[in-house]
Design a protein around this motif. Structure first.
Motif, PDB file in Angstrom:
ATOM      1  N   SER A 119       0.815  -1.204   0.000  1.00 29.62           N
ATOM      2  CA  SER A 119       0.000   0.000   0.000  1.00 29.62           C
ATOM      3  C   SER A 119       0.850   1.255   0.000  1.00 29.62           C
ATOM      4  CB  SER A 119      -0.912   0.016   1.224  1.00 29.62           C
ATOM      5  OG  SER A 119      -1.764   1.126   1.169  1.00 29.62           O
TER       6      SER A 119
ATOM      7  N   LYS B 200      -2.569   3.365   3.451  1.00 30.36           N
ATOM      8  CA  LYS B 200      -3.869   3.272   2.797  1.00 30.36           C
ATOM      9  C   LYS B 200      -4.380   1.837   2.821  1.00 30.36           C
ATOM     10  CE  LYS B 200      -3.260   7.268  -0.154  1.00 30.36           C
ATOM     11  NZ  LYS B 200      -3.298   7.757  -1.549  1.00 30.36           N
ATOM     12  N   GLN B 201      -5.691   1.700   2.884  1.00 31.36           N
ATOM     13  CA  GLN B 201      -6.337   0.389   2.957  1.00 31.36           C
ATOM     14  C   GLN B 201      -6.332  -0.308   1.601  1.00 31.36           C
ATOM     15  OE1 GLN B 201      -7.665  -1.103   5.767  1.00 31.36           O
ATOM     16  NE2 GLN B 201      -6.631   0.583   6.769  1.00 31.36           N
TER      17      GLN B 201
ATOM     18  N   ASN C 247      -8.368  -3.355   0.389  1.00 28.33           N
ATOM     19  CA  ASN C 247      -9.422  -4.289   0.780  1.00 28.33           C
ATOM     20  C   ASN C 247      -9.231  -5.696   0.237  1.00 28.33           C
ATOM     21  OD1 ASN C 247     -10.638  -2.224   2.178  1.00 28.33           O
ATOM     22  ND2 ASN C 247     -11.919  -1.625   0.450  1.00 28.33           N
TER      23      ASN C 247
ATOM     24  N   HIS D  18      -8.335   1.173  10.288  1.00 25.33           N
ATOM     25  CA  HIS D  18      -9.464   0.904   9.402  1.00 25.33           C
ATOM     26  C   HIS D  18     -10.059   2.176   8.811  1.00 25.33           C
ATOM     27  CE1 HIS D  18      -9.400  -3.335  10.248  1.00 25.33           C
ATOM     28  NE2 HIS D  18      -9.398  -3.090  11.545  1.00 25.33           N
TER      29      HIS D  18
ATOM     30  N   ALA E 168      -8.718   4.540   1.397  1.00 28.62           N
ATOM     31  CA  ALA E 168      -8.441   3.386   0.539  1.00 28.62           C
ATOM     32  C   ALA E 168      -7.431   3.766  -0.535  1.00 28.62           C
ATOM     33  CB  ALA E 168      -9.730   2.899  -0.111  1.00 28.62           C
ATOM     34  N   THR E 169      -6.652   2.801  -0.952  1.00 31.74           N
ATOM     35  CA  THR E 169      -5.687   3.025  -2.011  1.00 31.74           C
ATOM     36  C   THR E 169      -6.379   3.026  -3.367  1.00 31.74           C
ATOM     37  OG1 THR E 169      -3.592   2.281  -2.958  1.00 31.74           O
ATOM     38  CG2 THR E 169      -5.136   0.568  -2.308  1.00 31.74           C
TER      39      THR E 169
ATOM     40  N   TRP F 197     -13.393 -10.680   0.982  1.00 31.44           N
ATOM     41  CA  TRP F 197     -13.369  -9.945  -0.288  1.00 31.44           C
ATOM     42  C   TRP F 197     -13.387 -10.927  -1.461  1.00 31.44           C
ATOM     43  CZ3 TRP F 197      -9.857 -10.045  -4.309  1.00 31.44           C
ATOM     44  CH2 TRP F 197      -9.999  -9.057  -5.287  1.00 31.44           C
TER      45      TRP F 197
END
Length: 142
Positions: free
Chosen positions: A35, A52-53, A55, A92, A96-97, A114
């Motif tokens: 990330s 960054k997340q 998922n 959390h 997000a990336t 996911w």
């Protein structure tokens, strides 16, 4: 006490095996599977990197924390190139990336919830590797 014919103490052999496993894990994800980060200031004083997340990625936060901690604690082992290491905050609520999921990984490296929500066509498009990646728990002394 030594382990096997390597002549290493059992603890050292276990540490070496853990580091080899961590190296393999990072290498499998590759640079596109890591990330990106945004820098920010925490408490008005400390510069930190907010990870960054991703998922799609199996949660490897603890594994990455082990590596980060060792890089700081064992500065005599790791080459001090580039800028001073900054703390990484994985949370959390981090953004997000924008990076796409990496294709061709063993299924064990994808986030199970996911992966399971993907359609058959989406799962096939990932071209998951048939290679088996055995997940390990790694414990470190505090």
């Amino acid at each position: 006490m030594t382990s096997g014919d390597q002549g290493l103490p059992e603890e050292s052999a276990a540490d070496l095996a853990s580091w080899k496993w961590l190296h393999r894990l990072i290498k499998m994800f590759g640079k596109h599977g890591m990330s990106s980060e945004e820098s920010s200031v925490e408490n008005g004083v400390e510069n930190v990197l907010r990870v960054k997340q991703m998922n799609w990625q199996r949660n490897i936060d603890r594994k990455l924390d082990i590596i980060d901690r060792e890089c700081i604690l064992d500065c005599d082992i790791f080459v001090p190139q580039g800028s001073k290491p900054l703390s990484r905050k994985r949370a959390h609520d981090n953004p997000a990336t924008s990076r796409k999921q990496v294709t061709g990984l063993p299924v064990a490296l994808y986030n199970s919830p996911w992966f399971l929500q993907l359609t058959e066509r989406q799962a096939e498009a990932l071209q998951p590797s048939e290679e088996v990646f055995v997940w390990k728990k790694i414990a470190v002394a505090a």
